[in-house]
Design an enzyme around this catalytic site. Structure first.
Site: not given
Length: 287
Positions: A96, A171, A239
């Site tokens: 990711t 995502k 993050k």
């Protein structure tokens, strides 16, 4: 088929294992060599001491590392995979990360005659262990078609979303949804407890209606018990949300709830919950 898998974290370790057990010849690389040696002891296959050595003979190279900087190091660094890969092979990134790094890697691979997909995954550690991940892919559709038979080994949902970066953007949508859902679920469970209701009975009553979600089904019991030593860590969620907020600044999207939940996760970190599951948003309400 010869496969290289770079990155044996919580997700990558079982994903690479599924490939080896499916009959592919897998060579793994991990920054901590002991982890790679443990993987070989469990699954067979082989390990390499650099990403380049893992990728040199591979037909397809898969990566699942931490962030943009990690990706650049293992793919484009001095011992990176891309320079060692043969023309006509394929690089697939499950990290990711940002859409920017996906486009950068796509361009570098194209210049080297290599196919590329950004293919982040959703489903968490359990999805990786069970081979039941959702995979969102960006890149050339021909690369997606070529990679499909390999990715299907650990996917329950596999979709091509568009050009390079589209997988990462999808995502981001996923993480934005999860952040809002978990904050709403945390507030609801806290409210139910303070109202003197039986949480299990409440969930049983509402979980077949419009309030139902994967988070409610799979996390309400551990949340009610104050158990967070599992699942997807708060550090990693922050993050991911930073990537979402950065992309929103570029495309003009408004993410006020996402920004607020990100700050709530900062509070959880300050409580000592950096490695707690993302459902630990409830913990800050229970203080």
């Amino acid at each position: 088929m010869k496969v290289a898998f770079i990155g044996l974290g919580v997700m990558g370790y079982p994903m690479a294992g599924h490939l080896q057990r499916a009959g592919l010849a897998v060579t793994v690389y991990n920054r901590t060599i002991a982890k790679a040696q443990a993987w070989v002891a469990e699954y067979g296959g082989a390990f390499a001491e650099t990403p380049a050595a893992a990728a040199a003979t591979a037909d397809i190279v898969l990566m699942c590392v931490g962030n943009d900087d990690d990706l650049r190091a293992v793919s484009l660094g001095s011992d990176g995979a891309v320079a060692a890969m043969r023309q006509g092979t394929l690089l697939v990134d499950h990290t990711t990360a940002s859409a920017e790094i996906a486009r950068e890697l796509h361009a570098s691979c194209a210049a080297a005659g290599i196919g590329f997909l950004d293919a982040p995954v959703s489903g968490g550690e359990q999805g990786a262990l069970n081979g039941q991940l959702t995979i969102m892919c960006g890149g050339d559709e021909s690369a997606f078609t070529e990679a499909r038979s390999v990715l299907d080994i650990y996917a329950k949902q596999l979709r091509w979303m568009g050009p390079a970066g589209s997988g990462q953007l999808t995502k981001m949508v996923n993480q934005i949804c999860i952040a809002g859902l978990l904050q709403g679920l945390s507030e609801a469970l806290n409210f139910a407890t303070r109202a003197g209701l039986d949480v299990e009975e409440v969930v049983a009553a509402i979980s077949q209606g419009a309030a139902q979600s994967w988070q409610m089904d799979n996390r309400h019991a551990t949340m009610a018990a104050g158990s967070y030593e599992h699942g997807f860590a708060v550090d990693w969620m922050r993050k991911d949300l930073a990537i979402c907020l950065g992309e929103a600044e570029r495309n003009g999207a408004s993410l006020p709830v996402t920004a607020l939940v990100d700050q709530f996760y900062k509070e959880v970190q300050q409580m000592g919950g950096s490695r707690w599951d993302t459902s630990s948003l409830l913990a800050r309400l229970d203080k």
